[in-house]
Design a protein around this motif. Structure first.
Motif, short mmCIF file in Angstrom:
data_model
loop_
_atom_site.label_atom_id
_atom_site.label_comp_id
_atom_site.label_asym_id
_atom_site.label_seq_id
_atom_site.Cartn_x
_atom_site.Cartn_y
_atom_site.Cartn_z
N THR A 9 0.83 -1.21 0.00
CA THR A 9 0.00 0.00 0.00
C THR A 9 0.86 1.25 0.00
O THR A 9 0.64 2.18 -0.79
CB THR A 9 -0.93 -0.01 1.23
OG1 THR A 9 -1.76 -1.17 1.16
CG2 THR A 9 -1.79 1.24 1.28
N LEU A 68 -5.77 -4.20 -2.98
CA LEU A 68 -4.76 -3.14 -3.03
C LEU A 68 -5.07 -2.13 -4.12
O LEU A 68 -5.13 -0.92 -3.86
CB LEU A 68 -3.37 -3.77 -3.29
CG LEU A 68 -2.25 -2.79 -3.59
CD1 LEU A 68 -1.86 -2.03 -2.34
CD2 LEU A 68 -1.05 -3.53 -4.18
N ALA A 71 -6.69 1.81 -3.98
CA ALA A 71 -5.88 2.91 -4.50
C ALA A 71 -6.60 3.67 -5.61
O ALA A 71 -6.03 4.59 -6.21
CB ALA A 71 -4.54 2.38 -5.01
#
Length: 164
Positions: free
Chosen positions: A97, A130, A134
């Motif tokens: 991350t 992930l 994002a």
């Protein structure tokens, strides 16, 4: 994150020869150390020349835990692909991350990219989470794209438009 260094050979050798991630990277045979040594010698080449960049993801003590890649770099069209791998014993600790956020900032502020993209195997829940967290958007599915010993897997395509 940092650039590759000559003393990263052993870590890179372990990471590239981890068979659990081979289906993600289309790897089918082990890498020899001399091949990786040659790669390290060329790794300082400019992204505008070789159209790719690999950075190591490290702890605060500079211990490598993974790698993040920019590939298929197209400065004319202002886009690049992103790939990320974390060594098995460092997964689920937030390294991916943090590295992804840093590389997205680099893409936006230094490379002035308009968009980035990635491909994720449908069963890779950690990577799906992930990239979705994002802000990557699903843009398509390559059905039965990856052949495994137990069957075929879909490959999901994602894209993120960068704002600046």
């Amino acid at each position: 994150m940092r650039a590759l260094e000559p003393n990263d050979l052993d870590f890179l050798y372990t990471l590239e020869n981890d068979t659990s991630v081979w289906q993600v990277s289309n790897t089918t045979t082990p890498y020899a150390k001399h091949v990786l040594q040659n790669y390290l010698e060329q790794a300082t080449a400019d992204i505008y020349t070789v159209k790719q960049l690999r950075l190591l993801i490290c702890t605060h003590q500079n211990q490598p835990v993974g790698a993040i890649d920019l590939f298929d770099f197209e400065p004319t069209h202002q886009r690049a692909g992103i790939g990320i791998v974390i060594a098995a014993n460092f997964r689920q600790q937030g390294f991916a991350t943090q590295a992804l956020q840093l590389v997205l900032t680099y893409c936006q502020e230094q490379l002035l990219l308009h968009q980035v993209f990635c491909s994720v195997i449908s069963t890779n829940q950690a990577s799906l989470q992930l990239f979705k967290q994002a802000g990557f958007q699903a843009i398509g599915t390559r059905r039965e794209w990856i052949k495994t010993a137990t069957g075929r897997l879909d490959l999901l395509e994602f894209q993120k438009i960068l704002n600046y």
